[in-house]
Design a protein around this motif. Structure first.
Motif, PDB file in Angstrom:
ATOM      1  N   SER A  82      14.808  41.339 -10.078  1.00  0.00           N
ATOM      2  CA  SER A  82      15.904  40.507 -10.586  1.00  0.00           C
ATOM      3  C   SER A  82      15.371  39.374 -11.461  1.00  0.00           C
ATOM      4  O   SER A  82      16.094  38.817 -12.286  1.00  0.00           O
ATOM      5  CB  SER A  82      16.694  39.921  -9.411  1.00  0.00           C
ATOM      6  N   ARG A  83      14.101  39.026 -11.263  1.00  0.00           N
ATOM      7  CA  ARG A  83      13.423  38.019 -12.084  1.00  0.00           C
ATOM      8  C   ARG A  83      11.923  38.236 -11.923  1.00  0.00           C
ATOM      9  O   ARG A  83      11.499  39.144 -11.204  1.00  0.00           O
ATOM     10  CB  ARG A  83      13.799  36.589 -11.656  1.00  0.00           C
ATOM     11  N   ASN A  84      11.141  37.410 -12.562  1.00  0.00           N
ATOM     12  CA  ASN A  84       9.691  37.526 -12.447  1.00  0.00           C
ATOM     13  C   ASN A  84       9.210  36.944 -11.112  1.00  0.00           C
ATOM     14  O   ASN A  84       9.355  35.756 -10.846  1.00  0.00           O
ATOM     15  CB  ASN A  84       9.020  36.783 -13.608  1.00  0.00           C
ATOM     16  N   PHE A  85       8.650  37.806 -10.254  1.00  0.00           N
ATOM     17  CA  PHE A  85       8.147  37.380  -8.955  1.00  0.00           C
ATOM     18  C   PHE A  85       6.621  37.368  -8.907  1.00  0.00           C
ATOM     19  O   PHE A  85       6.041  36.930  -7.924  1.00  0.00           O
ATOM     20  CB  PHE A  85       8.667  38.304  -7.843  1.00  0.00           C
ATOM     21  N   GLY A  86       5.967  37.870  -9.938  1.00  0.00           N
ATOM     22  CA  GLY A  86       4.509  37.867  -9.972  1.00  0.00           C
ATOM     23  C   GLY A  86       3.900  39.221  -9.667  1.00  0.00           C
ATOM     24  O   GLY A  86       4.535  40.105  -9.074  1.00  0.00           O
ATOM     25  N   LYS A  87       2.648  39.384 -10.067  1.00  0.00           N
ATOM     26  CA  LYS A  87       1.964  40.662  -9.916  1.00  0.00           C
ATOM     27  C   LYS A  87       1.799  41.070  -8.463  1.00  0.00           C
ATOM     28  O   LYS A  87       1.923  42.254  -8.122  1.00  0.00           O
ATOM     29  CB  LYS A  87       0.593  40.604 -10.598  1.00  0.00           C
ATOM     30  N   GLU A  88       1.508  40.108  -7.582  1.00  0.00           N
ATOM     31  CA  GLU A  88       1.332  40.437  -6.161  1.00  0.00           C
ATOM     32  C   GLU A  88       2.596  41.078  -5.600  1.00  0.00           C
ATOM     33  O   GLU A  88       2.534  42.087  -4.895  1.00  0.00           O
ATOM     34  CB  GLU A  88       0.987  39.175  -5.370  1.00  0.00           C
ATOM     35  N   ALA A  89       3.743  40.492  -5.932  1.00  0.00           N
ATOM     36  CA  ALA A  89       5.015  41.040  -5.462  1.00  0.00           C
ATOM     37  C   ALA A  89       5.252  42.435  -6.040  1.00  0.00           C
ATOM     38  O   ALA A  89       5.745  43.337  -5.349  1.00  0.00           O
ATOM     39  CB  ALA A  89       6.164  40.103  -5.847  1.00  0.00           C
ATOM     40  N   ALA A  90       4.888  42.619  -7.317  1.00  0.00           N
ATOM     41  CA  ALA A  90       5.073  43.927  -7.959  1.00  0.00           C
ATOM     42  C   ALA A  90       4.216  44.999  -7.289  1.00  0.00           C
ATOM     43  O   ALA A  90       4.645  46.144  -7.111  1.00  0.00           O
ATOM     44  CB  ALA A  90       4.740  43.830  -9.446  1.00  0.00           C
ATOM     45  N   ILE A  91       2.994  44.634  -6.918  1.00  0.00           N
ATOM     46  CA  ILE A  91       2.112  45.582  -6.229  1.00  0.00           C
ATOM     47  C   ILE A  91       2.717  45.992  -4.892  1.00  0.00           C
ATOM     48  O   ILE A  91       2.784  47.183  -4.556  1.00  0.00           O
ATOM     49  CB  ILE A  91       0.711  44.979  -6.019  1.00  0.00           C
ATOM     50  N   PHE A  92       3.190  45.015  -4.123  1.00  0.00           N
ATOM     51  CA  PHE A  92       3.745  45.322  -2.805  1.00  0.00           C
ATOM     52  C   PHE A  92       5.073  46.061  -2.911  1.00  0.00           C
ATOM     53  O   PHE A  92       5.387  46.898  -2.056  1.00  0.00           O
ATOM     54  CB  PHE A  92       3.876  44.047  -1.970  1.00  0.00           C
ATOM     55  N   ALA A  93       5.843  45.787  -3.945  1.00  0.00           N
ATOM     56  CA  ALA A  93       7.068  46.557  -4.167  1.00  0.00           C
ATOM     57  C   ALA A  93       6.721  48.017  -4.435  1.00  0.00           C
ATOM     58  O   ALA A  93       7.370  48.933  -3.924  1.00  0.00           O
ATOM     59  CB  ALA A  93       7.847  45.974  -5.340  1.00  0.00           C
ATOM     60  N   GLY A  94       5.671  48.221  -5.246  1.00  0.00           N
ATOM     61  CA  GLY A  94       5.222  49.585  -5.521  1.00  0.00           C
ATOM     62  C   GLY A  94       4.761  50.297  -4.257  1.00  0.00           C
ATOM     63  O   GLY A  94       5.045  51.491  -4.062  1.00  0.00           O
ATOM     64  N   LEU A  95       4.071  49.576  -3.388  1.00  0.00           N
ATOM     65  CA  LEU A  95       3.628  50.175  -2.121  1.00  0.00           C
ATOM     66  C   LEU A  95       4.827  50.547  -1.256  1.00  0.00           C
ATOM     67  O   LEU A  95       4.809  51.565  -0.561  1.00  0.00           O
ATOM     68  CB  LEU A  95       2.717  49.194  -1.369  1.00  0.00           C
ATOM     69  N   HIS A  96       5.877  49.721  -1.277  1.00  0.00           N
ATOM     70  CA  HIS A  96       7.104  50.028  -0.529  1.00  0.00           C
ATOM     71  C   HIS A  96       7.788  51.272  -1.075  1.00  0.00           C
ATOM     72  O   HIS A  96       8.307  52.096  -0.310  1.00  0.00           O
ATOM     73  CB  HIS A  96       8.065  48.843  -0.599  1.00  0.00           C
ATOM     74  N   LEU A  97       7.816  51.402  -2.398  1.00  0.00           N
ATOM     75  CA  LEU A  97       8.522  52.519  -3.024  1.00  0.00           C
ATOM     76  C   LEU A  97       7.738  53.827  -2.960  1.00  0.00           C
ATOM     77  O   LEU A  97       8.321  54.908  -3.001  1.00  0.00           O
ATOM     78  CB  LEU A  97       8.811  52.186  -4.493  1.00  0.00           C
TER      79      LEU A  97
END
Length: 313
Positions: A68-83
């Motif tokens: 929904s907005r920029n949360f940072g690379k760390e958040a993007a990595i963990f989102a990818g792990l969730h998906l």
């Protein structure tokens, strides 16, 4: 056949999505590896997510989501792990500075029984001397704090599903992915690679963002800065005692100099220590405040059709 998930955090990478997707698909098909590609658009301001949608429609093995907005690379990595649903996951940069050509070697090492395959840089590529010095200092400090060599570490690594599950089970929101993979343990090995030059676009990391990232990661993974506050306090007391003895000796010898130079110097030094100490303590209190609020690490605004369920943390 085991499924390999390729997680690609992306921020304003509209020009790279198609090229990265084609390169990864080509390499995986060439080595006959069953795979999926998970792109995570970290609140990109360009057409990154639209390119992810196009790639997903062209190949169902490609999927993605947008924050929904920029949360940072760390958040993007963990989102990818969730998906990701693969038996193993590889995290790599969208600009392909992490060479995808060595992913099959990582996959082979994983099949041999290794649960973490760390990508280790042979060199940092073409960077300014100042940037190299800053990065070297940061990772040197982190290595001493963690008692692990992180000077050549990167986010480019393969994790077995059991390692991914451990990381996803952590309740903390302020994460440091490359350090947490060390912390988790498991059977690991290393594979060296040369950092590739970015062919399209420019780095999204400014010096200010790198400093902020470094401070955030140090304080999220270590309490050494808090211990440094105690050290500064002890140093301040010792310095004060030395000045007190010096002043007393001069007074008894009748050579005391009139004026407030010593007092002012003492106040400035102690005041400086106090302000730095309050800043460090305040930063940790802010981290506690962020964790206690319990807000999610990221929020997914939308996702491609081949992503099952809604994921947020």
């Amino acid at each position: 056949m085991a499924l390999l998930s390729l997680i690609v955090p992306s921020y304003n990478e509209q020009q790279n999505i198609e090229r990265t997707a084609k390169t990864l698909v080509s390499i995986m098909d060439e080595h006959q590896i069953d795979f999926e590609i998970v792109f995570v658009s970290d609140g990109s301001k360009d057409g990154t997510y639209e390119e992810i949608l196009k790639a997903s429609k062209a190949d169902k093995r490609i999927k993605g989501a947008e924050f929904s907005r920029n949360f940072g690379k760390e958040a993007a990595i963990f989102a990818g792990l969730h998906l990701a649903v693969g038996d193993a996951c590889v995290v790599l940069d969208c600009d392909l500075q992490h060479p995808p050509q060595i992913i099959p070697e990582m996959y082979k090492l994983w099949q041999e029984g290794y649960e973490v395959v760390e990508g280790v840089k042979k060199s940092r590529g073409k960077e300014s001397i100042f940037h190299k010095m800053f990065a070297g200092m940061f990772y040197g400090i982190m290595s001493k704090m963690m008692k692990m060599d992180m000077r050549a570490s990167s986010d480019f690594k393969l994790l077995d599903r059991k390692v991914v599950d451990v990381l996803l089970g952590l309740s903390e929101k302020n994460t440091f992915f490359r350090a947490l993979s060390f912390w988790a343990g498991f059977k690991s090995t290393k594979i060296e690679y040369e950092v590739q030059e970015r062919e399209i676009g420019s780095s999204k990391w400014s010096f200010r963002s790198l400093v902020k990232y470094a401070i955030s990661n140090v304080t999220s993974f270590s309490t050494v800065p808090l211990q440094a506050v105690t050290f500064m306090g002890v140093l301040s007391i010792i310095f004060s005692l030395v000045l007190a003895v010096q002043t007393l000796v001069k007074y008894l010898m009748g050579t005391a100099v009139e004026g407030f130079t010593t007092v002012i110097l003492l106040i400035l030094i102690i005041g400086g220590f106090i302000m730095v100490s309050l800043g460090v303590i305040g930063h940790y209190i802010a981290r506690i405040y962020e964790e206690v609020k319990g807000r999610p690490q990221f929020i997914i605004r939308c996702k491609t059709d081949n992503v099952e369920g809604y994921v947020k943390k």
